[in-house]
Design a protein around this motif. Structure first.
Motif, PDB file in Angstrom:
ATOM      1  N   LEU A  42      12.423 -38.941  80.619  1.00  0.00           N
ATOM      2  CA  LEU A  42      12.190 -40.251  80.006  1.00  0.00           C
ATOM      3  C   LEU A  42      11.894 -40.138  78.519  1.00  0.00           C
ATOM      4  N   GLU A  43      11.269 -39.036  78.121  1.00  0.00           N
ATOM      5  CA  GLU A  43      10.856 -38.886  76.731  1.00  0.00           C
ATOM      6  C   GLU A  43      11.549 -37.709  76.069  1.00  0.00           C
ATOM      7  N   ARG A  44      11.815 -37.852  74.782  1.00  0.00           N
ATOM      8  CA  ARG A  44      12.505 -36.804  74.030  1.00  0.00           C
ATOM      9  C   ARG A  44      11.684 -35.522  73.973  1.00  0.00           C
ATOM     10  N   GLY A  45      10.389 -35.648  73.831  1.00  0.00           N
ATOM     11  CA  GLY A  45       9.520 -34.473  73.749  1.00  0.00           C
ATOM     12  C   GLY A  45       9.588 -33.612  74.996  1.00  0.00           C
ATOM     13  N   ALA A  46       9.559 -34.253  76.155  1.00  0.00           N
ATOM     14  CA  ALA A  46       9.647 -33.517  77.416  1.00  0.00           C
ATOM     15  C   ALA A  46      11.018 -32.867  77.568  1.00  0.00           C
ATOM     16  N   ALA A  47      12.062 -33.575  77.164  1.00  0.00           N
ATOM     17  CA  ALA A  47      13.424 -33.037  77.251  1.00  0.00           C
ATOM     18  C   ALA A  47      13.592 -31.851  76.311  1.00  0.00           C
ATOM     19  N   LEU A  48      13.063 -31.952  75.111  1.00  0.00           N
ATOM     20  CA  LEU A  48      13.161 -30.865  74.142  1.00  0.00           C
ATOM     21  C   LEU A  48      12.380 -29.641  74.621  1.00  0.00           C
ATOM     22  N   ALA A  49      11.225 -29.862  75.225  1.00  0.00           N
ATOM     23  CA  ALA A  49      10.430 -28.751  75.760  1.00  0.00           C
ATOM     24  C   ALA A  49      11.196 -28.041  76.876  1.00  0.00           C
ATOM     25  N   ALA A  50      11.867 -28.805  77.749  1.00  0.00           N
ATOM     26  CA  ALA A  50      12.662 -28.215  78.824  1.00  0.00           C
ATOM     27  C   ALA A  50      13.855 -27.447  78.264  1.00  0.00           C
ATOM     28  N   PHE A  51      14.478 -27.989  77.213  1.00  0.00           N
ATOM     29  CA  PHE A  51      15.602 -27.324  76.548  1.00  0.00           C
ATOM     30  C   PHE A  51      15.158 -25.965  75.995  1.00  0.00           C
ATOM     31  N   GLU A  52      14.034 -25.960  75.302  1.00  0.00           N
ATOM     32  CA  GLU A  52      13.526 -24.721  74.707  1.00  0.00           C
ATOM     33  C   GLU A  52      13.085 -23.725  75.771  1.00  0.00           C
ATOM     34  N   LYS A  53      12.499 -24.213  76.859  1.00  0.00           N
ATOM     35  CA  LYS A  53      12.086 -23.333  77.953  1.00  0.00           C
ATOM     36  C   LYS A  53      13.309 -22.684  78.607  1.00  0.00           C
ATOM     37  N   ALA A  54      14.367 -23.464  78.812  1.00  0.00           N
ATOM     38  CA  ALA A  54      15.606 -22.931  79.391  1.00  0.00           C
ATOM     39  C   ALA A  54      16.235 -21.903  78.456  1.00  0.00           C
ATOM     40  N   ARG A  55      16.228 -22.194  77.159  1.00  0.00           N
ATOM     41  CA  ARG A  55      16.761 -21.251  76.167  1.00  0.00           C
ATOM     42  C   ARG A  55      15.984 -19.945  76.193  1.00  0.00           C
ATOM     43  N   ASP A  56      14.667 -20.029  76.184  1.00  0.00           N
ATOM     44  CA  ASP A  56      13.829 -18.836  76.171  1.00  0.00           C
ATOM     45  C   ASP A  56      14.014 -17.996  77.435  1.00  0.00           C
ATOM     46  N   ALA A  57      14.189 -18.656  78.579  1.00  0.00           N
ATOM     47  CA  ALA A  57      14.414 -17.933  79.834  1.00  0.00           C
ATOM     48  C   ALA A  57      15.719 -17.142  79.773  1.00  0.00           C
ATOM     49  N   GLN A  58      16.749 -17.721  79.179  1.00  0.00           N
ATOM     50  CA  GLN A  58      18.032 -17.027  79.071  1.00  0.00           C
ATOM     51  C   GLN A  58      17.960 -15.874  78.075  1.00  0.00           C
ATOM     52  N   VAL A  59      17.207 -16.034  76.998  1.00  0.00           N
ATOM     53  CA  VAL A  59      17.029 -14.953  76.023  1.00  0.00           C
ATOM     54  C   VAL A  59      16.350 -13.761  76.696  1.00  0.00           C
ATOM     55  N   ARG A  60      15.356 -14.033  77.550  1.00  0.00           N
ATOM     56  CA  ARG A  60      14.692 -12.949  78.277  1.00  0.00           C
ATOM     57  C   ARG A  60      15.639 -12.228  79.225  1.00  0.00           C
ATOM     58  N   VAL A  70      25.975 -19.314  79.207  1.00  0.00           N
ATOM     59  CA  VAL A  70      25.126 -20.457  79.518  1.00  0.00           C
ATOM     60  C   VAL A  70      25.298 -21.439  78.368  1.00  0.00           C
ATOM     61  N   GLN A  71      25.533 -22.689  78.709  1.00  0.00           N
ATOM     62  CA  GLN A  71      25.618 -23.732  77.697  1.00  0.00           C
ATOM     63  C   GLN A  71      24.561 -24.780  78.018  1.00  0.00           C
ATOM     64  N   LEU A  72      23.694 -25.046  77.065  1.00  0.00           N
ATOM     65  CA  LEU A  72      22.655 -26.056  77.217  1.00  0.00           C
ATOM     66  C   LEU A  72      22.988 -27.225  76.302  1.00  0.00           C
ATOM     67  N   MET A  73      22.961 -28.430  76.857  1.00  0.00           N
ATOM     68  CA  MET A  73      23.235 -29.635  76.063  1.00  0.00           C
ATOM     69  C   MET A  73      22.156 -30.669  76.337  1.00  0.00           C
ATOM     70  N   LEU A  74      21.642 -31.253  75.283  1.00  0.00           N
ATOM     71  CA  LEU A  74      20.633 -32.296  75.389  1.00  0.00           C
ATOM     72  C   LEU A  74      21.229 -33.571  74.798  1.00  0.00           C
ATOM     73  N   GLN A  75      21.321 -34.616  75.624  1.00  0.00           N
ATOM     74  CA  GLN A  75      21.968 -35.863  75.203  1.00  0.00           C
ATOM     75  C   GLN A  75      21.098 -37.051  75.568  1.00  0.00           C
ATOM     76  N   GLN A  76      21.104 -38.054  74.708  1.00  0.00           N
ATOM     77  CA  GLN A  76      20.412 -39.299  75.021  1.00  0.00           C
ATOM     78  C   GLN A  76      21.341 -40.178  75.833  1.00  0.00           C
ATOM     79  N   ASP A  77      20.802 -40.815  76.872  1.00  0.00           N
ATOM     80  CA  ASP A  77      21.645 -41.696  77.682  1.00  0.00           C
ATOM     81  C   ASP A  77      21.573 -43.132  77.165  1.00  0.00           C
ATOM     82  N   LEU A  78      22.311 -44.018  77.782  1.00  0.00           N
ATOM     83  CA  LEU A  78      22.404 -45.403  77.308  1.00  0.00           C
ATOM     84  C   LEU A  78      21.124 -46.208  77.502  1.00  0.00           C
ATOM     85  N   LEU A  79      20.234 -45.735  78.367  1.00  0.00           N
ATOM     86  CA  LEU A  79      19.000 -46.463  78.637  1.00  0.00           C
ATOM     87  C   LEU A  79      17.812 -45.916  77.857  1.00  0.00           C
ATOM     88  N   GLY A  80      18.066 -44.963  76.955  1.00  0.00           N
ATOM     89  CA  GLY A  80      17.000 -44.418  76.127  1.00  0.00           C
ATOM     90  C   GLY A  80      16.368 -43.157  76.677  1.00  0.00           C
TER      91      GLY A  80
END
Length: 84
Positions: free
Chosen positions: A51-69, A18-28
């Motif tokens: 739309l927000e970095r905080g929500a994206a980071l939370a989703a990234f961490e949730k996806a990571r934790d699900a894969q660890v389980r 599993v590869q997780l990538m978090l990237q900012q797009d051109l519109l912020g």
């Protein structure tokens, strides 16, 4: 940010990854990319927009934790804010 995770392979099988990538797009906004597959085989890519970095980071961490389980181990982490 980029995180590569791999599962211990069963006898005679290629390992799953599993590869997780978090990237900012051109519109912020932020895009979370999830690539899953078996090494040397087919892969699947899913995208989620935030739309927000905080929500994206939370989703990234949730996806990571699900894969660890599920038994995946972190093989590679990249990025200044890469969660461990």
């Amino acid at each position: 940010m980029r995180l590569l995770m791999q599962q211990k392979p069963l006898a005679g099988e290629a390992p799953k990854y599993v590869q997780l990538m978090l990237q900012q797009d051109l519109l912020g906004g932020w895009t979370l990319l999830r690539e899953t597959g078996q090494i040397g085989g087919k892969a699947s890519l899913k995208r989620e927009q935030y739309l927000e970095r905080g929500a994206a980071l939370a989703a990234f961490e949730k996806a990571r934790d699900a894969q660890v389980r599920k038994g995946f181990l972190v093989m590679f982490a990249q990025g200044a804010d890469a969660p461990r």
